[in-house]
Design an enzyme around this catalytic site. Sequence first.
Site: not given
Ligand code: HSE
Length: 343
Positions: A99, A152, A155, A213, A228, A325
């Site tokens: 989610t 997993e 990050v 994002e 992260k 992705g």
């Molecule tokens: N918006 C994030 C990025 C996606 O650009 O790495 C993965 O967390």
Amino acid sequence: MEKTKLALLGCGNVGQGLLQIIHDKKVDVNVVAISDFKLGSVFCSDGLSVSKILDLLKEGKTLEDYNCNPSCCQGVMHKGWDVLETIENCGADIVAEMTFTDLKTAEPATSYIEAALKKGMHVTTSNKGPTALNYKKLSKLADANGVKFLIEGTVMSGTPVFNLARETFAGCDIKEVKGILNGTTNYILAQMENEGWSYEAALKKAQELGYAEADPTADVEGIDALAKVVILSNVLLGASIKPEDVPREGISKITLADVENAAKEGMRYKLIGSTKLENGKIIASVKPIKLPLSDPLTGVGGANNALTFDTDLLGEVTIQGPGAGRIETGFSILVDILKIMNS
Ligand code: HSE
């Protein structure tokens, strides 16, 4: 033997990527339930047809347009359960929680994960909020219920980080991890240097390409990388830090002139997230750093991510790969599912 039953909580990009992989690779699981805020919810005790679900979603329909074959499940399929009702009633062995993320409250994802663990279900998540804020609590709850809580994809999407550390570095002490943990900012800095684009033009393109994002502030101000860093600190270095413990600076103040001047000096700006344990204390940060071109992190282009592990037995080991992705993050969930199924 009965097939492993899987429930998907959230069926956006990551969930659909996972379904595509399950379909294409004929993964031997029974997807019994899918519940999504936007797409509705469907459950079948005999297992849903993944190809039928993918077709429906491609046609712009919802999960509630799904119908079982007449020979299936004798009418015990159910539509319309919300996420908590799905957890309560679906009888899955494994829940994939995908989610949306919330780095302030980590809700409602934390409550979903707790409910599934308390029901004795294994949980895999790609969700940064609950992992950054509540990893220890959720891991303890998983242990108490004799199930796994795997993360997993939180990050570097499916590029191995936690499996690598847990399995391939077994026996090594990890002293420090540092790297490029956000694809959007890496793309922006690379386009500024390689194409001479302004910061604004590069950000606009990163949004168009779907790297950023929903609110790109989380990317450019280092909030996504910070989540992260907190996860890496708490999971790999045994820390108990919170986002507010980590100093953070994004890339929004880096100008084209800064990038060009760095290049003239044989240096390159990267947004670096790092964490290390020193005298029992965690030292962590997220900030733009001008690195010499001899540093392997400077060779990471586009929206890729990279992480350097500093270990006692191997010295530094650097990995790079996709950090986001649909298929890449779907794969991270598959890896966790396979680990649970094979353990
Ligand atoms: N918006 C994030 C990025 C996606 O650009 O790495 C993965 O967390």
